[in-house]
Write an enzyme that holds these catalytic residues in place. Structure first.
Site, mmCIF file in Angstrom:
data_model
loop_
_atom_site.group_PDB
_atom_site.id
_atom_site.type_symbol
_atom_site.label_atom_id
_atom_site.label_comp_id
_atom_site.label_asym_id
_atom_site.label_seq_id
_atom_site.Cartn_x
_atom_site.Cartn_y
_atom_site.Cartn_z
ATOM 1 N N ARG A 54 0.847 -1.194 0.000
ATOM 2 C CA ARG A 54 0.000 0.000 0.000
ATOM 3 C C ARG A 54 0.884 1.247 0.000
ATOM 4 O O ARG A 54 0.621 2.218 -0.670
ATOM 5 C CB ARG A 54 -0.960 0.014 1.197
ATOM 6 C CG ARG A 54 -1.665 1.363 1.360
ATOM 7 C CD ARG A 54 -2.935 1.340 2.225
ATOM 8 N NE ARG A 54 -2.872 0.469 3.368
ATOM 9 C CZ ARG A 54 -2.107 0.679 4.455
ATOM 10 N NH1 ARG A 54 -1.357 1.757 4.556
ATOM 11 N NH2 ARG A 54 -2.121 -0.196 5.446
ATOM 12 N N TYR A 107 -16.894 16.408 -15.636
ATOM 13 C CA TYR A 107 -17.221 14.997 -15.605
ATOM 14 C C TYR A 107 -18.270 14.764 -14.502
ATOM 15 O O TYR A 107 -18.131 15.276 -13.377
ATOM 16 C CB TYR A 107 -15.943 14.207 -15.313
ATOM 17 C CG TYR A 107 -16.174 12.736 -15.120
ATOM 18 C CD1 TYR A 107 -16.579 11.942 -16.181
ATOM 19 C CD2 TYR A 107 -15.998 12.142 -13.888
ATOM 20 C CE1 TYR A 107 -16.798 10.591 -16.004
ATOM 21 C CE2 TYR A 107 -16.215 10.789 -13.703
ATOM 22 C CZ TYR A 107 -16.620 10.024 -14.766
ATOM 23 O OH TYR A 107 -16.846 8.689 -14.594
ATOM 24 N N ASP A 179 -7.912 18.839 -14.610
ATOM 25 C CA ASP A 179 -8.200 17.471 -15.047
ATOM 26 C C ASP A 179 -7.776 17.390 -16.517
ATOM 27 O O ASP A 179 -8.415 17.972 -17.390
ATOM 28 C CB ASP A 179 -9.706 17.184 -14.868
ATOM 29 C CG ASP A 179 -10.059 15.733 -15.208
ATOM 30 O OD1 ASP A 179 -9.335 15.108 -16.005
ATOM 31 O OD2 ASP A 179 -11.085 15.241 -14.700
ATOM 32 N N LYS A 204 -8.669 6.237 -19.289
ATOM 33 C CA LYS A 204 -8.983 6.753 -20.624
ATOM 34 C C LYS A 204 -7.754 6.678 -21.535
ATOM 35 O O LYS A 204 -7.291 5.598 -21.798
ATOM 36 C CB LYS A 204 -9.563 8.163 -20.491
ATOM 37 C CG LYS A 204 -10.575 8.325 -19.333
ATOM 38 C CD LYS A 204 -11.840 7.515 -19.514
ATOM 39 C CE LYS A 204 -12.722 7.434 -18.272
ATOM 40 N NZ LYS A 204 -13.090 8.693 -17.641
HETATM 41 C C1 LIG Z 1 -13.570 9.141 -16.369
HETATM 42 C C2 LIG Z 1 -13.204 10.481 -15.911
HETATM 43 C C3 LIG Z 1 -12.920 10.732 -14.555
HETATM 44 C C4 LIG Z 1 -13.064 9.665 -13.480
HETATM 45 O O1 LIG Z 1 -12.126 8.650 -13.626
HETATM 46 P P1 LIG Z 1 -12.405 7.109 -13.228
HETATM 47 O O2 LIG Z 1 -11.131 6.433 -13.648
HETATM 48 O O3 LIG Z 1 -13.604 6.653 -13.982
HETATM 49 O O4 LIG Z 1 -12.630 7.083 -11.764
HETATM 50 C C5 LIG Z 1 -12.529 12.005 -14.206
HETATM 51 N N1 LIG Z 1 -12.440 12.993 -15.117
HETATM 52 C C6 LIG Z 1 -12.716 12.793 -16.423
HETATM 53 C C7 LIG Z 1 -12.596 13.922 -17.387
HETATM 54 C C8 LIG Z 1 -13.108 11.534 -16.859
HETATM 55 O O5 LIG Z 1 -13.407 11.352 -18.150
#
Ligand SMILES: *Cc1c(COP(=O)(O)O)cnc(C)c1O
Length: 384
Positions: A54, A107, A179, A204
């Site tokens: 961890r 998001y 982000d 992603k």
């Molecule tokens: C998918 C996404 C998230 C969240 O991420 P997870 O891996 O699904 O927890 C945050 N910001 C954006 C822009 C996303 O597309």
């Protein structure tokens, strides 16, 4: 970028940072250290600082070093999901009574985290149109500790001027969080533009193959990096060894994938803008997009995400999603395969009725790296 890679170009860093040959065997790819604990050479005699997975695991360390180098930061941290990364960040930066500015186009899961989870601990938030820096300035309060930005945004492809908002946040003594999921560090590097923290859903483009869920934080400030690492260990939502390995593997082809995602998206946009049933195309690469100039300044190319509105409202938009065949109907984005979805009923159902509600006639595409001709043919038939 970390010192040893600071003179190298992105493609080289993506393949080599953190990927040193295994000292025991010479394996050119970091092994999957599927292990929870480590033999100590006498009490407290740790080998390489590893004690318990961890706290640290060599496969995760390889990824974390790679992430820091890719974003040009000092410290990278890998989490079990993008939202786990966001949660760790928010609980590190904010306490009861603190205030955060969030975008009016974010998001859905990020919005839910603020509205339904963090707010229960007395964190206040207000919504701004971050594509207008003055709207961000107007939303600041004396208790504002962070400004949250998503650019390009999900699903409306809004663009925020990172440099301008960084300046406003700095003057207010607040941290700017970007982000960077839609752009990836290949197309955009927020730390160099003045951001304090970069957030990724590695699920992603970083992973890139729709086979792993993961998240990341990258910072330049060593002290903030330490605080985040403390919380990462104290809260425990770390990326596992196999997930870390999958993301490291995905990142090696990030540059070539992103080039093709952008090229294919441009072909799709060109077709959609001419289609009689499409009323509006949202893509920062279009000269008519209000954020086009800012995007051209801060991004290498415009990426693989495209949204559009169709004539006939919600039913028509849903029908287009249902008829697509090569574009798989599904949530998520950023994989090699193309995806289509209806944000209002799928990814963004959690923002219905809020200031972040999305148009009902909106369709979102994650344009993959298949043949552009095949993708165009599928969209043509889906639009009927
Ligand atoms: C998918 C996404 C998230 C969240 O991420 P997870 O891996 O699904 O927890 C945050 N910001 C954006 C822009 C996303 O597309």
């Amino acid at each position: 970028m970390s010192d040893s890679h600071s003179s190298q170009n992105f493609e080289t860093v993506a393949i080599h940072a953190g990927n040193t040959a295994d000292p025991l065997t010479g394996a050119v790819v970091p092994p999957i250290y599927q292990v929870s604990t480590y033999k100590q050479d006498g009490v407290g005699g740790l080998r390489g600082g590893y004690e318990y997975s961890r706290s640290a695991n060599p496969t995760r360390t390889a990824l974390e070093e790679n992430l820091a180098a890719l974003e040009g930061g000092r410290r990278g941290l890998a989490f079990a999901s993008g939202l786990a990364a966001e949660d760790c960040l928010l609980r590190t930066l904010l306490g009861p009574g603190d205030h955060v500015v969030i975008p009016n186009d974010a998001y859905g899961g990020t919005f839910r985290l603020f509205a339904k989870v963090v707010s229960r601990w007395g964190v206040e938030w207000s919504v701004a149109d971050t594509s207008d820096p003055e709207s961000v300035r107007a939303a600041l309060t004396p208790r504002t500790k962070a400004v949250w930005v998503e650019t390009p945004s999900n699903p409306l492809l809004g663009i925020t001027d990172i440099e301008a908002v960084a300046q406003i946040a700095r003057e207010a003594g607040a941290k700017l969080v970007v982000d960077n999921t839609f752009a990836s560090p290949y197309l955009q590097q927020p730390l160099a533009l003045g951001a304090d923290v970069v957030v990724h859903s590695m699920t992603k483009y970083m992973g890139g193959h729709s086979d792993v869920v993961g998240g990341a934080l990258v910072v330049n400030d060593a002290e903030l990096g330490e605080e985040l690492a403390f919380h990462q260990n104290a809260m425990g939502a770390v990326a596992g060894p196999f997930d870390s390995w999958l993301v490291l593997r995905g990142i090696k082809t990030l540059a070539v994938r992103m080039d093709r995602h952008s090229e294919n998206a441009e072909r799709v946009v060109e077709m959609l803008t001419r289609h009689a049933r499409v009323t509006k195309v949202l893509y920062p690469g279009l000269a008519s997009h209000p954020g086009h100039e800012v995007a051209a300044k801060q991004m290498k190319s415009f990426g693989g995400m495209v949204s559009f509105q169709v004539e006939g409202g919600e039913e028509a938009a849903v029908a287009v999603c249902d008829r697509a065949r090569l574009f798989t109907l599904g949530e998520s984005l950023g994989g090699v395969e193309s995806l289509i979805e209806h944000p209002g009923r799928m990814t963004h159902a959690s923002v219905a009725g809020s200031a972040l509600e999305v148009p009902a006639d909106l369709v979102r595409l994650s344009v993959g790296i298949e043949s552009a001709d095949d993708l165009l043919a599928d969209l043509q038939q889906a639009l009927g």
